[in-house]
Design a protein around this motif. Structure first.
Motif, PDB file in Angstrom:
ATOM      1  N   LEU A 118       0.827  -1.199   0.000  1.00 41.18           N
ATOM      2  CA  LEU A 118       0.000   0.000   0.000  1.00 41.18           C
ATOM      3  C   LEU A 118       0.859   1.245   0.000  1.00 41.18           C
ATOM      4  CD1 LEU A 118      -1.348   0.907   3.503  1.00 41.18           C
ATOM      5  CD2 LEU A 118       0.128  -1.061   3.214  1.00 41.18           C
ATOM      6  N   THR A 119       0.301   2.293  -0.606  1.00 39.11           N
ATOM      7  CA  THR A 119       0.961   3.584  -0.617  1.00 39.11           C
ATOM      8  C   THR A 119      -0.096   4.668  -0.603  1.00 39.11           C
ATOM      9  OG1 THR A 119       2.729   4.864  -1.679  1.00 39.11           O
ATOM     10  CG2 THR A 119       1.105   3.844  -3.138  1.00 39.11           C
ATOM     11  N   GLY A 120       0.341   5.915  -0.474  1.00 40.39           N
ATOM     12  CA  GLY A 120      -0.566   7.054  -0.419  1.00 40.39           C
ATOM     13  C   GLY A 120       0.125   8.217   0.249  1.00 40.39           C
ATOM     14  N   SER A 121      -0.456   9.384   0.139  1.00 42.91           N
ATOM     15  CA  SER A 121       0.146  10.583   0.723  1.00 42.91           C
ATOM     16  C   SER A 121      -0.091  10.687   2.218  1.00 42.91           C
ATOM     17  CB  SER A 121      -0.407  11.837   0.032  1.00 42.91           C
ATOM     18  OG  SER A 121      -0.008  11.877  -1.323  1.00 42.91           O
ATOM     19  N   ALA A 122      -1.165  10.103   2.703  1.00 44.08           N
ATOM     20  CA  ALA A 122      -1.495  10.180   4.128  1.00 44.08           C
ATOM     21  C   ALA A 122      -2.219   8.909   4.542  1.00 44.08           C
ATOM     22  CB  ALA A 122      -2.370  11.400   4.407  1.00 44.08           C
ATOM     23  N   GLY A 123      -2.014   8.506   5.790  1.00 42.36           N
ATOM     24  CA  GLY A 123      -2.748   7.378   6.334  1.00 42.36           C
ATOM     25  C   GLY A 123      -2.154   6.011   6.079  1.00 42.36           C
ATOM     26  N   LYS A 124      -0.947   5.958   5.482  1.00 41.27           N
ATOM     27  CA  LYS A 124      -0.369   4.646   5.145  1.00 41.27           C
ATOM     28  C   LYS A 124      -0.173   3.769   6.382  1.00 41.27           C
ATOM     29  CE  LYS A 124       3.331   6.271   3.085  1.00 41.27           C
ATOM     30  NZ  LYS A 124       3.026   7.703   3.072  1.00 41.27           N
ATOM     31  N   ILE A 167      -1.705  -7.775  -4.389  1.00 36.64           N
ATOM     32  CA  ILE A 167      -2.711  -6.758  -4.116  1.00 36.64           C
ATOM     33  C   ILE A 167      -2.002  -5.432  -3.903  1.00 36.64           C
ATOM     34  CG2 ILE A 167      -4.516  -5.990  -2.524  1.00 36.64           C
ATOM     35  CD1 ILE A 167      -5.102  -8.906  -1.919  1.00 36.64           C
ATOM     36  N   GLY A 168      -2.411  -4.426  -4.651  1.00 37.55           N
ATOM     37  CA  GLY A 168      -1.837  -3.094  -4.509  1.00 37.55           C
ATOM     38  C   GLY A 168      -2.912  -2.089  -4.135  1.00 37.55           C
ATOM     39  N   LEU A 169      -2.693  -1.356  -3.055  1.00 35.17           N
ATOM     40  CA  LEU A 169      -3.675  -0.404  -2.524  1.00 35.17           C
ATOM     41  C   LEU A 169      -3.112   1.005  -2.582  1.00 35.17           C
ATOM     42  CD1 LEU A 169      -6.061   0.617  -0.693  1.00 35.17           C
ATOM     43  CD2 LEU A 169      -4.752  -0.268   1.254  1.00 35.17           C
TER      44      LEU A 169
END
Length: 468
Positions: free
Chosen positions: A107-113, A180-182
């Protein structure tokens, strides 16, 4: 790690063995980069940093029981010597995850990882043995070390992936190819390094580009830049969010009197009520992301809802809520900050107040580039709009922008104050806090505001709060 002989490891990483009497000896313990964590059966990875050179600790780790050292030069004790220690660590990680056959979730993301990763881990471990990234060790060193901590019993491996530029996520996904990629969101964290949100989206989307056809791309239906990544993957797409088009969604979202989110979880297999132990409405999106992963891996709506309702925070200084004996509540969210997480924390603080006096002790948000002034000003203004009782802006220029934003937003802004450092903030709060107050502490990691939260908790334990 799964047991591997030193000869096998040397072959995998393309290294030469030195001072190893018996290459058939196996590494049966963890792979570590901190000499203090070395123990019987471990493999120590020696990195040469700016301040500390791991090679200097080679003899000590072997004395502690380490089987050998993965090093860039001979060190006088059993060692596998390679040209590039980081590349060798990555090659070893890829070899191990390929041998394991566990399902990899990235998983990745700018916030909340980190919060989302913790939720996924707590849900999946109810189904099967699960290994996950500790804290925020999500870079080219932390990620392979996490992967190498998996054993033969591991069925799910949950890996958080961070990025500071184009190509970083692709590199990590190549080391540990996920099924699985989130992708959580595209915000403004590190925007100063990327140059814009479109570039951030390009980098985050690298995760879904490499997914296999029998994999799943789990995307945020409420974020247009994330949802658009559906065109960049050959895997099936599962959407999560509050949108009616999301496959996994929340309805009837509300907050309890203490600021904990509650909602009806809908999945393709059914629906069930969730009331979380975590604080803040922003955790709804994180929970839906975790639910989508769990659904893809065969868990029922009821199983997922129960796990989400019982899940807590596994990583320190992320909305870590502690009530002192005198009734003052300290919310330590000081591990890191960006505009999105700062806004979410302020909204959580406002909800937790519920008639109590609230304090926002805030510091610099780093790596915002040209957006820094506007973003700090906006956070200060938001604190006013949310009726936070008092803003304490801690630090230099960026803190002054926080305070100025609050002041310019309206008369309430006169309740904001700018102090020079953490100790000044502690001194102010010790003199003015009263029983029942709620204090949020948040800034980028480099500011070190966790010391404020810790000092206030120690104060409460000593009974030194001023009662007014």
């Amino acid at each position: 790690m799964i047991a591997l002989s030193l000869a096998e490891i040397a072959e995998v990483v393309g290294g030469q063995t030195y001072d190893i009497p018996d290459p058939s000896v196996q590494v049966t313990g963890p792979v570590v980069r901190d000499s203090r964590e070395a123990g019987p059966g471990s493999l120590f990875v020696a990195f040469a940093g700016e301040r500390v050179d791991g090679h200097d600790f080679a003899a000590a780790v072997v004395e502690s029981g380490a089987v050998a050292v993965l090093a860039a030069r001979p060190v006088g004790v059993p060692a596998i010597v390679v040209d590039d220690v980081q590349a060798a660590l990555g090659a070893l990680a890829r070899h191990v995850v390929t041998r394991l056959g566990a399902t990899l979730v990235a998983l990745t993301g700018s916030a909340g990882k980190t919060s989302t990763k913790d939720l996924i881990a707590q849900v999946l471990q109810r189904k099967a043995p699960t290994v996950w990234t500790p804290g925020s060790l999500n870079n080219e060193i932390g990620l392979p070390l996490t992967a190498l901590s998996a054993t033969e019993e591991t069925q799910f491996l949950v890996l958080e992936m961070g990025a500071r530029g184009i190509g970083h996520i692709r590199y990590l996904a190549d080391l540990t190819p996920p099924r699985i990629g989130l992708v959580l969101n595209v915000g403004t964290a590190h925007i100063g390094e990327f140059g814009g949100r479109e570039q951030i989206a390009q980098a985050k989307g690298e995760l879904v580009e490499g997914l296999p056809e029998d994999g799943a791309a789990i995307l945020n239906a409420d974020d247009p830049l994330v949802r658009a990544m559906a065109s960049r993957t050959k895997a099936k797409v599962l959407l999560f969010g509050e949108s009616g088009e999301a496959d996994v969604r929340a309805e009837n979202v509300r907050l309890t009197d203490s600021g904990q989110p509650s909602f009806m979880l809908h999945t393709p297999s059914g629906c069930s009520e969730v009331t979380m132990r975590l604080y803040g409405e922003h955790h709804v999106s994180n929970a839906l992301a975790a639910a989508a992963v769990a659904h893809e891996l065969g868990m029922s709506a009821e199983e997922i809802a129960t796990a989400l309702s019982e899940a807590g925070s596994l990583s320190r200084w992320r909305m870590e809520v502690t009530e002192r004996p005198d009734g003052v509540t300290i919310v330590n969210d000081a591990y890191n900050a960006n505009p999105e997480s700062m806004r979410a924390a302020l909204r959580a603080l406002a909800a937790m107040g519920n008639g109590r006096r609230t304090w926002a002790v805030l510091g610099k948000m780093a790596e915002l580039g040209d957006e820094a002034l506007a973003e700090h000003d906006a956070v200060g203004r938001l604190a006013v709009r949310l009726n936070v009782g008092k803003l304490v802006a801690v630090g230099g220029r960026e803190a002054s922008w926080l305070q100025l934003g609050a002041y310019n937003e309206g008369s309430w802004g006169e309740e904001s104050v700018h102090v020079s450092d953490a100790q000044a903030a502690v001194d102010l709060l010790r003199s003015e806090l009263r029983p029942g107050d709620v204090v949020l502490v948040k800034a980028s990691r480099s500011v070190g505001l966790e010391s404020v939260a810790q000092a206030l908790l120690e104060t409460g334990a000593e009974g030194e709060v001023a009662a007014r």
